[in-house]
Design an enzyme around this catalytic site. Structure first.
Site, PDB file in Angstrom:
ATOM      1  CG  ASP A  13      -1.822   1.118   1.231  1.00 16.90           C
ATOM      2  OD1 ASP A  13      -2.834   1.037   0.728  1.00 16.90           O
ATOM      3  OD2 ASP A  13      -1.614   2.147   1.776  1.00 16.90           O
TER       4      ASP A  13
ATOM      5  CE1 TYR B 141       0.218   7.714   2.719  1.00  9.22           C
ATOM      6  CE2 TYR B 141       0.974   5.635   2.110  1.00  9.22           C
ATOM      7  CZ  TYR B 141       0.131   6.284   2.595  1.00  9.22           C
ATOM      8  OH  TYR B 141      -1.050   5.891   3.008  1.00  9.22           O
TER       9      TYR B 141
ATOM     10  CE  LYS C  85      -3.918   4.783   0.513  1.00  8.21           C
ATOM     11  NZ  LYS C  85      -2.651   4.269   0.367  1.00  8.21           N
TER      12      LYS C  85
ATOM     13  CG  HIS D   1      -8.454  10.750   0.035  1.00  4.12           C
ATOM     14  ND1 HIS D   1      -8.317   9.786   1.245  1.00  4.12           N
ATOM     15  CD2 HIS D   1      -7.058  10.507  -0.384  1.00  4.12           C
ATOM     16  CE1 HIS D   1      -7.027   9.259   1.174  1.00  4.12           C
ATOM     17  NE2 HIS D   1      -6.317   9.541   0.260  1.00  4.12           N
TER      18      HIS D   1
END
Length: 295
Positions: free
Chosen positions: A51, A56, A85, A118
């Site tokens: 993930d 990040y 993401k 999101h």
């Protein structure tokens, strides 16, 4: 969402996701430098679900680690399930693919297995990325039931979310959201399964520490396992995909042992009873950086 023999769940789009994943979020530069080696170790001990995320800032390290394990014959690219993401600055439809392609370039991958958003307003652009073959499955993160319904009821929806990634642990067990997701054939994926990050901006730091909870400690002793492993196993038995994160080889190896035992129905119900209605200071957090407590 049938659990397969090789410890994977088949999602609503027919793609399969391994139920235990390795998180690659790193809070600082020191940890980021350890990400590449930790990811290699995770693959060596059997993790096949990795993930990651644009924000990040570890995608280059993670990509190198995966390619190294492909080069030495440990895995093939198709053995690895990689999740990325969309970062919040790319929510405009014309920027969604740009974010995805930047991540793919850092990873040096041709495609992602799962791409998560999101914000419900980028779904059409996400669908276009799937149609282009840049990602195989699309999902969401930190969505409430109301936000999921917003997408599911959207006219012209081509692909409903395959997964909803949320904070989930015994103190915040998401039972109602889990039931809703199951009823709509959406996989619920849990992060922070060892307890909320203890950041005073988001949580009352006077709340108990999950892994020190007397009940969890007692159950762990009964099975001769660690409280962390019990917390992980609890979620697996509830049907969640579980993300764990540590850069310590011993603990990476320990986390992979979550399939070596099974909690009784009585113990599962006891852990259910640990749920606390409100831990966060501000209710639902629309976006979270998928912080996974490091052990």
């Amino acid at each position: 969402m049938a659990l397969s023999k090789d410890r994977g769940i088949t999602m609503n789009d027919g793609n399969k996701i391994p139920i235990l994943g390795f998180g690659t979020y790193s809070p600082d530069a020191v940890q980021k430098s350890k990400c590449e080696e930790a990811t290699k170790i995770a693959i060596e001990v059997g993790f096949r679900h990795i993930d990651g995320a644009y924000v990040y800032e570890t995608e280059e390290q993670v990509g190198r680690a995966i390619r190294a394990k492909i080069s030495d014959g440990t895995v093939k690219r198709e053995d690895i399930f990689y999740t990325g993401k969309l970062w919040s600055t790319f929510h405009r439809p014309e920027l969604v693919r740009k974010c995805l392609e930047e991540s793919l370039k850092k990873l040096q991958f041709d495609y992602m297995d799962l791409f998560i958003i999101h914000n419900p307003y980028s779904m059409k652009a996400m669908e276009a990325c799937k149609d282009a073959g840049l990602v195989r499955s699309i999902g969401v993160s930190n969505f409430t039931r109301k936000q999921l319904e917003m997408i599911l009821n959207k006219p012209g929806l081509k692909y409903k979310p395959a997964i909803n990634q949320v904070e989930c642990h015994p103190y915040r067990n998401q039972s109602k959201l889990l039931a809703f997701c199951k009823s709509n054939n959406i996989v619920l994926e849990g992060y922070s399964v060892l307890g909320s990050q203890r950041d005073p901006r988001w949580i009352d730091t006077n709340t108990p520490v999950l892994l020190e909870d007397p009940l969890l400690v007692a159950i762990a002793k009964k099975y001769n396992k660690s409280p962390a492993l019990v917390a992980i196993r609890y979620q697996l038995q509830r049907g969640l995909v579980v993300l764990v994160k540590t850069y310590t080889r011993k603990r990476i190896e320990e986390n992979a042992q979550a399939f070596t035992f099974q909690l009784s129905e009585e113990d599962m119900k006891s852990i259910d009873g640990l749920h606390k209605h409100e831990l966060h200071k501000s209710g639902n957090i629309f976006w979270s950086p998928t912080v996974l407590p490091t052990r």
